[in-house]
Design an enzyme around this catalytic site. Structure first.
Site, PDB file in Angstrom:
ATOM      1  N   GLY A 167       0.835  -1.213   0.000  1.00  0.00           N
ATOM      2  CA  GLY A 167       0.000   0.000   0.000  1.00  0.00           C
ATOM      3  C   GLY A 167       0.860   1.249   0.000  1.00  0.00           C
ATOM      4  O   GLY A 167       1.880   1.300   0.679  1.00  0.00           O
ATOM      5  N   ARG A 205       0.845  -4.880  -5.778  1.00  0.00           N
ATOM      6  CA  ARG A 205       0.870  -6.125  -5.021  1.00  0.00           C
ATOM      7  C   ARG A 205       1.167  -7.197  -6.070  1.00  0.00           C
ATOM      8  O   ARG A 205       0.355  -7.434  -6.957  1.00  0.00           O
ATOM      9  CB  ARG A 205      -0.457  -6.343  -4.306  1.00  0.00           C
ATOM     10  CG  ARG A 205      -0.804  -5.140  -3.400  1.00  0.00           C
ATOM     11  CD  ARG A 205      -1.754  -5.489  -2.295  1.00  0.00           C
ATOM     12  NE  ARG A 205      -2.289  -4.286  -1.653  1.00  0.00           N
ATOM     13  CZ  ARG A 205      -1.849  -3.788  -0.493  1.00  0.00           C
ATOM     14  NH1 ARG A 205      -0.858  -4.358   0.146  1.00  0.00           N
ATOM     15  NH2 ARG A 205      -2.407  -2.712   0.026  1.00  0.00           N
ATOM     16  N   ASP A 211       4.913  -5.143   5.981  1.00  0.00           N
ATOM     17  CA  ASP A 211       5.389  -6.484   6.352  1.00  0.00           C
ATOM     18  C   ASP A 211       5.411  -7.463   5.175  1.00  0.00           C
ATOM     19  O   ASP A 211       6.308  -8.308   5.087  1.00  0.00           O
ATOM     20  CB  ASP A 211       4.624  -7.049   7.556  1.00  0.00           C
ATOM     21  CG  ASP A 211       3.126  -7.059   7.369  1.00  0.00           C
ATOM     22  OD1 ASP A 211       2.653  -6.558   6.325  1.00  0.00           O
ATOM     23  OD2 ASP A 211       2.425  -7.572   8.250  1.00  0.00           O
ATOM     24  N   THR A 217       4.238   2.322   5.669  1.00  0.00           N
ATOM     25  CA  THR A 217       2.855   1.821   5.720  1.00  0.00           C
ATOM     26  C   THR A 217       2.085   2.678   6.709  1.00  0.00           C
ATOM     27  O   THR A 217       2.630   3.028   7.766  1.00  0.00           O
ATOM     28  CB  THR A 217       2.800   0.328   6.140  1.00  0.00           C
ATOM     29  OG1 THR A 217       1.462  -0.014   6.495  1.00  0.00           O
ATOM     30  CG2 THR A 217       3.685   0.016   7.346  1.00  0.00           C
ATOM     31  N   ASP A 236      -0.259   1.853   8.573  1.00  0.00           N
ATOM     32  CA  ASP A 236      -0.799   1.090   9.716  1.00  0.00           C
ATOM     33  C   ASP A 236       0.085   1.075  10.963  1.00  0.00           C
ATOM     34  O   ASP A 236      -0.370   0.695  12.030  1.00  0.00           O
ATOM     35  CB  ASP A 236      -1.044  -0.368   9.306  1.00  0.00           C
ATOM     36  CG  ASP A 236      -2.175  -0.491   8.301  1.00  0.00           C
ATOM     37  OD1 ASP A 236      -2.970   0.457   8.212  1.00  0.00           O
ATOM     38  OD2 ASP A 236      -2.254  -1.527   7.628  1.00  0.00           O
ATOM     39  N   ASP A 267       2.264  -1.077  11.738  1.00  0.00           N
ATOM     40  CA  ASP A 267       2.202  -2.429  12.302  1.00  0.00           C
ATOM     41  C   ASP A 267       3.523  -3.188  12.179  1.00  0.00           C
ATOM     42  O   ASP A 267       3.533  -4.411  12.088  1.00  0.00           O
ATOM     43  CB  ASP A 267       1.048  -3.227  11.656  1.00  0.00           C
ATOM     44  CG  ASP A 267       1.177  -3.304  10.146  1.00  0.00           C
ATOM     45  OD1 ASP A 267       2.076  -2.655   9.576  1.00  0.00           O
ATOM     46  OD2 ASP A 267       0.374  -4.019   9.526  1.00  0.00           O
ATOM     47  N   ARG A 326      -6.060  -3.175   9.665  1.00  0.00           N
ATOM     48  CA  ARG A 326      -6.542  -4.564   9.577  1.00  0.00           C
ATOM     49  C   ARG A 326      -6.116  -5.369  10.794  1.00  0.00           C
ATOM     50  O   ARG A 326      -6.880  -6.134  11.347  1.00  0.00           O
ATOM     51  CB  ARG A 326      -5.976  -5.234   8.315  1.00  0.00           C
ATOM     52  CG  ARG A 326      -6.922  -5.238   7.151  1.00  0.00           C
ATOM     53  CD  ARG A 326      -6.208  -5.722   5.928  1.00  0.00           C
ATOM     54  NE  ARG A 326      -5.065  -4.856   5.644  1.00  0.00           N
ATOM     55  CZ  ARG A 326      -4.069  -5.139   4.815  1.00  0.00           C
ATOM     56  NH1 ARG A 326      -4.053  -6.262   4.169  1.00  0.00           N
ATOM     57  NH2 ARG A 326      -3.084  -4.296   4.596  1.00  0.00           N
TER      58      ARG A 326
HETATM   59  P1  ATP Z   1       0.815  -2.618   3.557  1.00  0.00           P
HETATM   60  O1  ATP Z   1       1.169  -2.837   5.016  1.00  0.00           O
HETATM   61  O2  ATP Z   1       0.646  -1.193   3.233  1.00  0.00           O
HETATM   62  O3  ATP Z   1      -0.285  -3.503   3.071  1.00  0.00           O
HETATM   63  P2  ATP Z   1       2.738  -4.528   2.561  1.00  0.00           P
HETATM   64  O4  ATP Z   1       4.157  -4.405   2.163  1.00  0.00           O
HETATM   65  O5  ATP Z   1       2.445  -5.380   3.765  1.00  0.00           O
HETATM   66  O6  ATP Z   1       2.149  -3.067   2.720  1.00  0.00           O
HETATM   67  P3  ATP Z   1       1.600  -6.554   0.831  1.00  0.00           P
HETATM   68  O7  ATP Z   1       0.677  -6.439  -0.348  1.00  0.00           O
HETATM   69  O8  ATP Z   1       1.231  -7.462   1.933  1.00  0.00           O
HETATM   70  O9  ATP Z   1       1.877  -5.067   1.316  1.00  0.00           O
HETATM   71  O10 ATP Z   1       3.030  -7.051   0.263  1.00  0.00           O
HETATM   72  C1  ATP Z   1       3.655  -6.375  -0.827  1.00  0.00           C
HETATM   73  C2  ATP Z   1       4.225  -7.369  -1.781  1.00  0.00           C
HETATM   74  O11 ATP Z   1       5.272  -8.134  -1.146  1.00  0.00           O
HETATM   75  C3  ATP Z   1       3.266  -8.439  -2.288  1.00  0.00           C
HETATM   76  O12 ATP Z   1       2.434  -7.953  -3.306  1.00  0.00           O
HETATM   77  C4  ATP Z   1       4.241  -9.491  -2.808  1.00  0.00           C
HETATM   78  O13 ATP Z   1       4.722  -9.147  -4.073  1.00  0.00           O
HETATM   79  C5  ATP Z   1       5.366  -9.401  -1.780  1.00  0.00           C
HETATM   80  N1  ATP Z   1       5.194 -10.493  -0.816  1.00  0.00           N
HETATM   81  C6  ATP Z   1       4.355 -10.541   0.242  1.00  0.00           C
HETATM   82  N2  ATP Z   1       4.422 -11.744   0.854  1.00  0.00           N
HETATM   83  C7  ATP Z   1       5.316 -12.476   0.148  1.00  0.00           C
HETATM   84  C8  ATP Z   1       5.824 -13.806   0.243  1.00  0.00           C
HETATM   85  N3  ATP Z   1       5.414 -14.638   1.182  1.00  0.00           N
HETATM   86  N4  ATP Z   1       6.733 -14.207  -0.683  1.00  0.00           N
HETATM   87  C9  ATP Z   1       7.175 -13.383  -1.649  1.00  0.00           C
HETATM   88  N5  ATP Z   1       6.713 -12.134  -1.799  1.00  0.00           N
HETATM   89  C10 ATP Z   1       5.810 -11.676  -0.918  1.00  0.00           C
END
Ligand code: ATP
Length: 329
Positions: A17, A78, A109, A132, A134, A136, A178
């Site tokens: 995000g 994503r 994360d 992020t 959040d 978190d 979330r």
């Molecule tokens: P936010 O907290 O704002 O949602 P985020 O970094 O947690 O941000 P996610 O969509 O959960 O957002 O993760 C971003 C990207 O990281 C995913 O779209 C994916 O490409 C990669 N990613 C997440 N989990 C994995 C995993 N287990 N293995 C490989 N890549 C991953």
């Protein structure tokens, strides 16, 4: 400047995000790396851009005048493909083609989970910057975008309070979070909300009903209940419906703030945080550090293993919970 390890090319990307302040972090990464004598590439659309070879060279002037802009100039995505071995292989081949020797990953994360898996499969140093709204992630007092998002929520609730008061309405306001109730708890205190529902604390609809009944007795017929989207009693619509089922006295309305919370110019706190994190992330790479998230704790830069940042939880401050209860009587 700290004694440097020689790295000739680094890449930076934003993922997951978007969060206000990401641009300030990109700017700091680019300018610090240039100061260290390295070339910088931006990867567009997070891990997807790495897989589809979407790299742009970033010079100092490319990051002029972006400090005050929300969103991310590098775009975010994503990426489902990065979750596969084949996707990560393609990403690595493209990094090699561009001779990129180190990465700065700005995200949450999920982004760090991907980075950690990537670093375990391929030999490439990665430093994470917590971006992020959040908040978190463990290891930094705040994440980029959190302060701005909370200011946006406070502004929206101040407006809702005017109309709630004029019409004697009880507003259920859903805010982002979330898995974490930081935004809900802090903005609830800052706006004097009558109730705050967060995932970390179990509050039943019945508890809420008791609070509202007590308020009614005191003549309080309007108010604000803040609901973090991840609360286990349900979202704001669901909770408003349940409250109405038990007690029809209140004239209820629901407002889901949604993506409004992500946009807008970053606050001073976020610009400063992002600039510091961008600077320290690049310094870390040039000091030979790897597989870490850079954070700010007690006004000092710290490094936390990516694994720890993802797996451990930042705790809700119990003092704030007590304070919220006492001040909302
Ligand atoms: P936010 O907290 O704002 O949602 P985020 O970094 O947690 O941000 P996610 O969509 O959960 O957002 O993760 C971003 C990207 O990281 C995913 O779209 C994916 O490409 C990669 N990613 C997440 N989990 C994995 C995993 N287990 N293995 C490989 N890549 C991953």
């Amino acid at each position: 400047m700290t004694k440097a390890k020689k790295i000739k090319k680094i890449a930076v990307f934003t993922s997951g995000g978007d969060a206000p302040g990401m641009n300030a972090a990109i700017r700091a990464v680019v300018r610090t790396a240039i100061t260290y004598g390295a070339e910088v590439y931006g990867v567009l659309r997070g891990y997807d851009g790495m897989i589809y070879n979407d790299f742009v060279r970033l010079e100092s002037h490319d990051v002029s005048n972006i400090l005050q802009r929300g969103g991310t100039i590098l775009k975010s995505a994503r990426s489902m493909e990065f979750k596969t071995k084949e996707g990560r292989k393609k990403a690595y081949e493209n990094l090699q083609e561009h001779e990129i020797e180190a990465l700065v990953a700005i995200g949450g994360d999920g982004t760090f989970t991907g980075a950690q898996i990537f670093a375990s499969e391929y030999n490439i140093p990665i430093i994470g910057i917590p971006g992020t709204i959040d908040n978190d992630l463990y290891g930094s007092d705040a994440t980029i975008g959190y302060d701005t998002a909370m200011n946006t929520v406070v502004e929206a609730i101040d407006r809702l309070k005017d109309t709630a008061d004029s019409h004697n309405r009880l507003f259920f306001v859903e805010v982002m979070g979330r898995d974490a109730g930081f935004i809900a708890l802090n903005t609830g205190i800052a706006t004097g909300a009558e109730g705050i529902l967060i995932p970390e604390v179990e509050t039943t609809v019945n508890d809420l009903k008791i609070t509202l009944k007590t308020n009614l007795k005191k003549g309080k017929t309007s108010g604000i209940i803040i609901v973090a989207e991840g609360d286990d009693s349900g979202g704001a619509y669901e909770i408003a419906r349940k409250v109405k089922e038990i007690d029809n006295t209140y004239n209820t309305r629901v407002t889901v703030l949604g993506h409004v919370q992500r946009g807008g110019a970053p606050s001073l706190a976020d610009r400063l945080l992002a600039s510091r994190l961008g600077f320290h992330a690049v310094e870390a790479l040039f000091l030979g550090k790897n597989n870490l998230m850079v954070g700010i704790q007690n006004n000092k830069a710290v490094y936390v293993p990516l694994e720890k940042a993802i797996k451990e939880n930042s705790e809700i401050n119990p003092e704030l919970l007590r304070l919220a209860r006492v001040l909302s009587i």
